[in-house]
Design a protein around this motif. Structure first.
Motif, PDB file in Angstrom:
ATOM      1  N   ASP A  58      30.142  18.643  14.047  1.00  0.00           N
ATOM      2  CA  ASP A  58      30.568  17.723  15.104  1.00  0.00           C
ATOM      3  C   ASP A  58      29.500  17.565  16.172  1.00  0.00           C
ATOM      4  OD1 ASP A  58      33.780  17.510  14.681  1.00  0.00           O
ATOM      5  OD2 ASP A  58      33.110  19.556  14.295  1.00  0.00           O
ATOM      6  N   ILE A  76      25.796   6.509  17.222  1.00  0.00           N
ATOM      7  CA  ILE A  76      27.102   6.757  16.599  1.00  0.00           C
ATOM      8  C   ILE A  76      27.037   6.421  15.115  1.00  0.00           C
ATOM      9  CG2 ILE A  76      29.477   5.919  16.465  1.00  0.00           C
ATOM     10  CD1 ILE A  76      29.392   5.615  19.525  1.00  0.00           C
ATOM     11  N   LYS A  77      26.474   5.271  14.808  1.00  0.00           N
ATOM     12  CA  LYS A  77      26.348   4.849  13.402  1.00  0.00           C
ATOM     13  C   LYS A  77      25.510   5.844  12.613  1.00  0.00           C
ATOM     14  CE  LYS A  77      24.654   1.040  10.501  1.00  0.00           C
ATOM     15  NZ  LYS A  77      24.036  -0.324  10.502  1.00  0.00           N
ATOM     16  N   HIS A  80      27.422   9.181  12.103  1.00  0.00           N
ATOM     17  CA  HIS A  80      28.472   8.985  11.093  1.00  0.00           C
ATOM     18  C   HIS A  80      27.860   8.916   9.704  1.00  0.00           C
ATOM     19  CE1 HIS A  80      32.217   7.443   9.338  1.00  0.00           C
ATOM     20  NE2 HIS A  80      31.467   6.554   8.712  1.00  0.00           N
ATOM     21  N   ALA A  85      31.116  14.300  12.451  1.00  0.00           N
ATOM     22  CA  ALA A  85      32.224  13.766  13.229  1.00  0.00           C
ATOM     23  C   ALA A  85      31.741  13.543  14.657  1.00  0.00           C
ATOM     24  CB  ALA A  85      33.407  14.733  13.214  1.00  0.00           C
ATOM     25  N   VAL A  86      32.190  12.458  15.275  1.00  0.00           N
ATOM     26  CA  VAL A  86      31.654  12.043  16.565  1.00  0.00           C
ATOM     27  C   VAL A  86      32.758  11.952  17.615  1.00  0.00           C
ATOM     28  CG1 VAL A  86      30.488  10.197  17.831  1.00  0.00           C
ATOM     29  CG2 VAL A  86      29.766  10.753  15.500  1.00  0.00           C
ATOM     30  N   TYR A 106      33.582   3.688  13.035  1.00  0.00           N
ATOM     31  CA  TYR A 106      33.027   4.977  12.623  1.00  0.00           C
ATOM     32  C   TYR A 106      33.926   6.164  12.964  1.00  0.00           C
ATOM     33  CZ  TYR A 106      28.973   1.986  12.064  1.00  0.00           C
ATOM     34  OH  TYR A 106      28.131   0.957  11.685  1.00  0.00           O
ATOM     35  N   GLY A 107      35.187   5.888  13.246  1.00  0.00           N
ATOM     36  CA  GLY A 107      36.159   6.967  13.441  1.00  0.00           C
ATOM     37  C   GLY A 107      35.861   7.863  14.627  1.00  0.00           C
ATOM     38  N   VAL A 108      35.361   7.288  15.716  1.00  0.00           N
ATOM     39  CA  VAL A 108      34.996   8.057  16.896  1.00  0.00           C
ATOM     40  C   VAL A 108      36.248   8.514  17.649  1.00  0.00           C
ATOM     41  CG1 VAL A 108      33.837   7.924  19.148  1.00  0.00           C
ATOM     42  CG2 VAL A 108      32.784   6.886  17.126  1.00  0.00           C
TER      43      VAL A 108
END
Length: 299
Positions: A58, A76-77, A80, A85-86, A106-108
């Motif tokens: 993470d 972020i991209k 990911h 995990a971000v 990206y499921g942030v």
């Protein structure tokens, strides 16, 4: 990396010292006069690659205010894409549409600080007029979009409406609400030298922080214990290196080999062995964790 060294599972990436707020208690001493530092986009991507190769799980982008860092969507991209995990720790006052898109794609996860249910009181803490309105509105937007968000209430002033602030977050639908006290770092120190005793004791245990000039610290509060710089040495050499061991030894000499009781900062998504406490508790002892009544539910 030595087999005796803990794995590096989590890293704070402090991508900027620039912030639109000017909180008196800011441990990073960030604000409108802060800068994005000397780390380039390429440098940050290289750090993320090294973390991924080291088995890190993470990362949390933090600042300053990370949403004001222009390259945050790209980072972020990239994180990911490397399987990390971000989480983004933001004051939630200024979020561009490109960031909302990145958060969703990206499921942030998001985390934010909240100081009061009263707008004027919150704004007095942040020194930014209208910050409460913007933060609250963007909390609602994040939850409406299905973006996971946790909140933290920092007790910084006498008679502050911390319990009401926590309840307000719960009423909005925030599932995880933690709390912390003011810590004597940055502007909150009022000029006093930083002290190891005011750390939680878990610094450099499976975690580190990297600042906007490349400095590596045992945590975001422990910037007075530099362990190296990623612009000078590869991160795998810093992690487990001599300077890191010196920092760990200094922390252990104060807190012991394993901190048994602490007040974990509310901005840690993984502080172990216990989760952040609500403001009314003021301390957190794993032995007593089951008996502590907490606000909200753990998500």
């Amino acid at each position: 990396m030595s087999k005796t060294v803990d794995p590096l599972l989590f890293a704070w990436l402090e991508v900027t010292g620039f912030c639109n707020e000017l909180c008196d208690h800011c441990y990073a001493d960030s604000g409108p006069s802060g800068t994005h530092g000397t780390m380039t986009l390429r440098d940050w991507k290289h750090v993320i690659d090294q973390l991924a190769d080291m088995g890190t799980l993470d990362v949390q982008f933090i600042g300053g205010e990370p949403t004001l860092y222009p390259n945050l969507p790209a980072l972020i991209k990239h994180a990911h894409g490397r399987g990390l995990a971000v989480e983004v720790f933001s004051n939630m006052t200024y979020i561009r549409e490109s960031l909302w898109d990145a958060f969703a794609e990206y499921g942030v996860k998001l985390a934010t600080s909240y100081y009061s249910d009263d707008a004027d009181e919150h704004d007095r803490v942040t020194r930014l007029r209208g910050s409460h309105r913007k933060t609250r509105a963007n909390i609602e937007k994040a939850l409406d979009l299905g973006i996971p968000l946790r909140g933290g209430v920092v007790a910084v002033r006498a008679q502050q409406r911390v319990q009401e602030a926590a309840q307000d977050l719960v009423s909005l639908g925030v599932g995880t609400v933690g709390g912390d006290r003011t810590r004597a770092f940055g502007r909150a120190s009022r000029g006093a030298a930083p002290a190891v005793a005011d750390l939680c004791g878990h610094c450099a245990h499976e975690k580190c922080a990297i600042g906007p000039t490349g400095d590596v610290w045992p945590c975001v509060l422990g910037r007075f214990l530099p362990m190296g710089n990623v612009l000078d040495s590869p991160l795998p050499e810093i992690w487990g290196g001599e300077r890191m061991q010196d920092a760990v030894d200094e922390i252990s000499s104060v807190h012991g080999e394993g901190a048994k009781a602490c007040t974990p900062p509310q901005f840690l998504p993984m502080c172990g062995p216990c989760g952040p406490c609500v403001p009314s508790v003021g301390h957190c002892d794993p032995k007593e964790a089951d008996s502590v009544a907490s606000i909200g539910t753990q998500g």
